[in-house]
Design an enzyme around this catalytic site. Sequence first.
Site, PDB file in Angstrom:
ATOM      1  N   HIS A   1      -7.573  -5.602  -1.263  1.00 17.31           N
ATOM      2  CA  HIS A   1      -6.240  -4.791  -0.958  1.00 17.31           C
ATOM      3  C   HIS A   1      -5.337  -5.682  -0.288  1.00 17.31           C
ATOM      4  O   HIS A   1      -3.882  -5.511  -0.164  1.00 17.31           O
ATOM      5  CB  HIS A   1      -6.803  -3.555   0.103  1.00 17.31           C
ATOM      6  CG  HIS A   1      -5.454  -2.566   0.029  1.00 17.31           C
ATOM      7  ND1 HIS A   1      -5.089  -1.930  -0.932  1.00 17.31           N
ATOM      8  CD2 HIS A   1      -4.925  -2.275   1.319  1.00 17.31           C
ATOM      9  CE1 HIS A   1      -4.002  -1.063  -0.485  1.00 17.31           C
ATOM     10  NE2 HIS A   1      -4.015  -1.326   0.934  1.00 17.31           N
TER      11      HIS A   1
ATOM     12  N   ASP B   1      -9.000  -4.863  -5.658  1.00 14.03           N
ATOM     13  CA  ASP B   1      -8.569  -3.788  -4.779  1.00 14.03           C
ATOM     14  C   ASP B   1      -9.912  -2.818  -4.348  1.00 14.03           C
ATOM     15  O   ASP B   1     -10.226  -2.167  -5.188  1.00 14.03           O
ATOM     16  CB  ASP B   1      -7.466  -3.129  -4.901  1.00 14.03           C
ATOM     17  CG  ASP B   1      -6.938  -2.474  -3.795  1.00 14.03           C
ATOM     18  OD1 ASP B   1      -7.669  -2.220  -2.804  1.00 14.03           O
ATOM     19  OD2 ASP B   1      -5.432  -2.138  -3.891  1.00 14.03           O
TER      20      ASP B   1
ATOM     21  N   SER C   1       0.881  -1.346  -0.165  1.00 13.68           N
ATOM     22  CA  SER C   1       0.043  -0.044   0.108  1.00 13.68           C
ATOM     23  C   SER C   1       0.880   1.196  -0.089  1.00 13.68           C
ATOM     24  O   SER C   1       1.600   1.431  -0.754  1.00 13.68           O
ATOM     25  CB  SER C   1      -0.780  -0.127   1.246  1.00 13.68           C
ATOM     26  OG  SER C   1      -1.969   0.776   1.193  1.00 13.68           O
TER      27      SER C   1
END
Length: 933
Positions: free
Chosen positions: A886, A852, A779
Site C-alpha cells: 500500500h 497492495d 489511498s
Amino acid sequence: MVLRGLGKCKLAAHLRFRAALRAPVVFCGNLRPAITWRLRTTHEFSNVSSTHRLGCLVRAEQQLSQAALHQQAPSSGGLANGKSSSGSLEAPSSNNKGGYKVPPKEILDIVDAPPQPSLSYSPDRKLILQLNRPPSMPPIFEMSLPELKLAGLRIDPDLFARSKMSYYLDMAIVSADQTVPAPPEALRPITGYPAGSRLNYVSWSPDGKHIAFTVRSPGGPGDPPRQPLELWVADVESGKARRLLGSPAQGLNTVFDDYTWVNDTTVVVCVLPKDLGAAPKKPEAPPGPKIQDNSSGKKSQNRTWPDLFKDDYDVELFDYYGTSEIVSVDVLSGEVKTIGPPRLYVEVDPSPDGRYLLVSWMERPYSFTVPCGRFPRRTQLWDASGNMLRELASLPLAEDIPIAFNSCRKGPRGLGWRDDKPSELYWMECQDGGDPAVEVSPRDIVYTLAADSVQQGDAPTVLAKTDLRCGGVAWCDDDLALVYESWWKTRRSVTWMVAPRNPEAGMKVLFDRNYEDVYTDPGSPLSRRTRWGTYVLAKLDGKNQLLMEGTGASPEGNKPFLDLLDLDTQQSRRLWQSSPPYYEVPGSIMSDTDPDSPVQLEGLQIMVSRESSKDPPQTYIKTFTQDATGSSERQVTSYPHPYPQLRDMQREVLRYPRSDGVMLTATLYTPPGYDKERDGPLPCLVWAYPREYKSKEAAGQMRRSPHQFASIGGTAPTLWVARGYAVLDGPTLPIVAEGEEEPNDTFLEQLVGGAKAAVDECVKRGVVDPARVSVGGHSYGAFMAANLLAHSDIFSCAIARTGAYNRTLTPFGFQSEERTLWQAPDVYSKMSPFMAADKIKKPILLVHGEEDNNPGTFPMQSERFYQALKGHGAPCRLVLLPHESHGYRARESVLHCLYEQDQWMEKYAGFSRVDPEYFVDSGEEGSTGSMSE
C-alpha cells in the site's frame, strides 16, 4: 512494523536480483480502445525514546549506487518560478526508455537525505543507546525476496518472521550527558556479533545491565545464508555481546511474538520446534475443488480482507511457519529450558514481577474469509516454569463481528496485567454480543483477578461497568485508575476515575466530552516508571494530581501545553506552554529514576521536542524549578538540517471559508526566494485526504501550527517545492453529517466545495495559476482526486496513488461508511469514480503497488479503472510497481513514482520540462498504449 532481508545464498541472490529488476508496468491511454492486462506489533520510534522496548523501524540498506543514480539526474538550478539565474531547471535526462527511472536531481537530493540514528534511554536514564539506521529505501532486490501471504499475514519463509523486516546497522552506548549523535570517541560500541549483521528487536534488561537483540545475515552474495533470527545479549559495562540462541537449531520464530524479559536475567523466547522438519510441499496437482460453505445460512459480513487462505496448502504452511516452542533462557549462564510445547503462540506476556506468564495461542478451525486475528484463541495463566494454573479464555472463530464501528469480539478481550501490581490481571467483556446496535446497560464490564488467588478458585472482581464501548484502563495505584469509554456515532468520550481497592464506591466522571472538539481537549496524563519496568499514571508530589500534556489546539494554531490537574477539584494549572517562534511538544518524564519515590514538581524533568518552521526537531530535557515558575534546559540532540536547500522554503497556514460557512485550513508552501510580484503565479500541486465529522464547528477547527517543521518524506508532495511549484498540503476537506445524517449522502458536494474554496483562496492571493493546478492523493486521497476530476473542472490533471475507485467492490463498508451496498446503493454508485469514468476528460495518472495488502485497495481497482477510462477516451496512464504494497518502499519504486508524478505534472500543469523519452501514447494507429519491461 515489518522488517527487511536479502538473499539466501550467493547464486540465489544473484538470480533474484536479476528477476527483481524488471520495470514497473506502465500503461498509457489517450483516445484508444481499452486493452486488458494483467500479533505482535513492533513499534516505530521517533529519534529519541525513553521506552523499555525498541521496535524495528521500516528501514533498509541502500544497495544501489547513489553516485550512479545522480549521474542519471539533471543538474539543479534555482527555484523561483522554476528558473535560476542561469536558466530553467531541467527535465530529467539520460533515463533509459525502459526500466526504472529517477526524478530530477532537486528531488533526488532530498529523498537521499541520510537518516539520523534512533536513541533509547536506559531504565535509569544515565545512558543512551544510539542505533544507526540504513538509508530509508531498500533496493528492489530486498522487496522481491520470497514471501508467503497467509491469513492476513506476510511471512518471510527463510527467517520464520514477518516479511520485509527493517533493521539497525550497529549500535553503541553513550553517556546521557552527551549531545547526540555523539562523536566516535564518546561511543562504546556493542561488539562481538558478526560484522555486517542486521539487528532487530533491541531491548534493555529491566536493571539496565544488559541489552538483548537479534542478529541475522543480510544473505547477499558472499554472506551466510538467510535463516531464523539468533538471540544475542550484550553486557552494558563492557559492550561485549555473545550469542544466547543460535540458528537454525535454536532460531527464533518471530511470526507472532519474539522474546520478553521476565526479570533482570531471564528472557522467555519463541523458538522453532525441535522436530520441525521440512516445509510442506505444494501438491503437483490439486487434490480437489476449493469449497466454502454457508449452508447454515449464518450471517457474516466482512470487509475486503487481503491475503486470506486460498487452499489447504496455505493452511499447512500457516501451521508450519507459525508454530513455535517457548523456552526460558538465563542470560548469565546461558541455560535454556523448554516451558511451552509446540503451538501457534501469539503472545507470551510475563507478569510485572516475573512470577507468572499470560500465554495465548491460536487453534483450529481456521477460516478462509477472515484474517488470523479472528481465529479461535486460547489464553491461559501459567507459572514461570510453564505449569498451567487456569484457563482464562477460549474464544471461538469470529467470522460474525458486525462491520459497524464500536463492534468487538465476544468474550474476554484486552487481557493483560495491571501495571501497578506485581501480578494482577484485568480484561473487558462485552454484554451486547459485540454488536453496537444492541441496546443494553452496561455495554462492557471490566474485571480484575489477582494471579495469587487463582489456585484458590477465586472469582474475578468487577472494577467498572460502562454504557459506551470501553477502550481500556490506565493504572496508577490502589486509589486511582482511569477507565475510558467512547461511542463513534456521537463522537462522545468519557473518562472515569475509580479506586481499584474499593470499586464498590463507584466511578466519578473526570471528562465527558466530544472527542472531535480539539479546542476543549484537556490532554492526556503522563506516566512514570515502576520498579518492575512498567509505566503507571504519574501522581505529582504523591498527591491526587496528574501531569497532563495536550496539543493546545486553538484558532491561532496548536500550542502544546503541560498542565497540573487536581483530581479532587478537577481544576488545572498551566505549568508550561509552547510559544512562537517554536513548536514544542512535551514528552516523557525523565526524573522518575527512583520508582519508590513520587515524582516531584520541584526538579521535574520533562523531555521536550522543539522545532521551528525552518529547523528540524531537536530534543531537550527541561527542568522545572521554583514551583514551575522557572526552568532550565539541556539539549540532547543536534541533528543537521535534512535538506538545507529548502530551509528558506516559505510556509503559510491559510484559513478560509467553504461556501456553506465551514472554516477550512491548508498549508501553502512556496519556493525559497519566491516573490509573487516578481515571479507571478506558480503551478500548484494540491495534496489532500478527506475526513468525516459530526459537526461543522469541529470540522472547522484549527489543527496545525505555523511553526511546525515541514518533514519531507520519500513521496511527500512538498518535494515539488524544490522544482519551483507551489504546494497546498493537507487542505481540510471535511465531510460533515450532523444529527442522524450520514456524511457520504452529500460527499461529492462537500468535497468539490472544499476543493474549490482551497484553490480560490490561493488564486486570490496571486500565488497560484488557476490553469496549472494538479490534485493528488494516496489511498482515500486517490479516490478523492479521481472524484474531483470527474465532478469538477477545478484541476488540470490528477495523480491517484493506490486508490479504490469502484465502491461496489467494497460492499460491506469502506472508510467511515457503515452501511452496506444493499442499504445505500445510490451512495455507493454515486461516490464511485469508476461509475463516472465517462465524465473524466482531464489527464489522470494512476499508480498502484502490485502487492497492495490494504483492505479495499486491491490492484484490480486501478486496473479496472484504467480500462474504464481508456474505454471512454480519457487521457490516462497506469503504473504498477512490482513487489510494492500500500505504501511504496523500494528505492527503485519510490524514485520511479516520483519521476512519473513529476513528468505528469510537467506535461499537463507545470513548466513543460518533459523528458524527451517520457513515454506517452501518441494516439496514432499502431501505438500499443503500453510499456512494460
